[in-house]
Design a protein around this motif. Structure first.
Motif, short mmCIF file in Angstrom:
data_model
loop_
_atom_site.label_atom_id
_atom_site.label_comp_id
_atom_site.label_asym_id
_atom_site.label_seq_id
_atom_site.Cartn_x
_atom_site.Cartn_y
_atom_site.Cartn_z
N ALA A 205 71.56 -48.84 88.90
CA ALA A 205 72.45 -48.07 88.03
C ALA A 205 72.48 -48.65 86.62
N ASP A 206 72.48 -49.98 86.51
CA ASP A 206 72.44 -50.63 85.20
C ASP A 206 71.13 -50.31 84.47
N MET A 207 70.04 -50.26 85.21
CA MET A 207 68.75 -49.94 84.60
C MET A 207 68.75 -48.51 84.07
N GLY B 49 70.76 -45.18 77.39
CA GLY B 49 71.58 -45.56 76.26
C GLY B 49 70.88 -46.19 75.08
N GLY B 50 69.62 -46.52 75.20
CA GLY B 50 69.02 -47.25 74.10
C GLY B 50 67.74 -46.64 73.59
N LYS B 51 67.39 -47.08 72.42
CA LYS B 51 66.10 -46.70 71.86
C LYS B 51 65.10 -47.74 72.33
N GLN C 213 74.26 -54.85 95.78
CA GLN C 213 73.93 -55.43 94.47
C GLN C 213 72.70 -54.74 93.87
N CYS C 214 71.71 -54.43 94.70
CA CYS C 214 70.51 -53.75 94.20
C CYS C 214 70.84 -52.34 93.71
N THR D 151 57.34 -50.46 81.23
CA THR D 151 57.73 -51.63 82.02
C THR D 151 58.94 -51.31 82.89
N ILE D 152 59.94 -50.68 82.30
CA ILE D 152 61.15 -50.35 83.06
C ILE D 152 60.84 -49.34 84.15
N GLY D 153 59.94 -48.38 83.87
CA GLY D 153 59.55 -47.41 84.89
C GLY D 153 58.89 -48.09 86.08
#
Length: 175
Positions: free
Chosen positions: A45-47, A53-55, A39-40, A63-65
């Protein structure tokens, strides 16, 4: 994730990781660890897709990093626990992990209480010190050992003074 400050996102992620790990271990033992590891991998992969895919704003990228760094470490911990056969929350390898728990009332929407950090028998209140929205250093097994040593020292009302060459992450580890 996109509407909360970085510190909140990371703390919530660590709290959620602890809760989900314990749930999977309690329900399915080592098979639960293996399933949560998969699941992780999917969540990472989703992240990646979100980033590609986004701006995203600069703050959100930071934050995502930081979240990705924490999630990669969580994935590595799960892989190690699956390989050595962790099957109970009382197993040594699980007990040595930095785990985050909410103590207080979760039955209402305001969640009055406090975040606690536990490693082995050391239990510390989360300090809520704002460190800014910044990237995190990669967490290695040596970093985990430093955390474990410092948490143990704090539990015994002592302190710690990491030593080593400049630029190796001592200050970031203590933060």
């Amino acid at each position: 994730m996109q509407k909360w400050p970085g510190q909140v996102v990371i703390n919530a992620s660590q709290f959620q990781w602890t809760a989900e790990c314990e749930e999977m271990i309690n329900e399915s033992g080592n098979e639960g660890v293996k399933a949560y590891y998969q699941q992780c991998i999917q969540q990472l992969a989703d992240m990646v897709q979100l980033v590609r895919g986004g701006k995203l704003t600069k703050g959100l990228k930071t934050t995502i990093g930081a979240l990705a760094t924490m999630d990669v470490h969580a994935r590595d911990v799960l892989k190690r626990m699956a390989e050595i056969g962790v099957s109970a929350v009382s197993d040594f390898e699980w007990m040595t992990q930095m785990r985050f728990y909410w103590e207080g009332d979760t039955s209402t929407t305001d969640w009055k209480g406090d975040l606690k950090v536990i490693m082995m028998t050391s239990k510390r209140a989360y300090g809520y010190e704002y460190l800014g929205n910044s990237f995190r250093l990669v967490i290695t097994p040596l970093t985990d050992k430093c955390y474990l040593t410092l948490m143990g020292a704090l539990q015994m009302i002592l302190g710690g003074a990491p030593a080593g060459p400049a630029g190796t992450g001592k200050t970031e580890t203590v933060k």
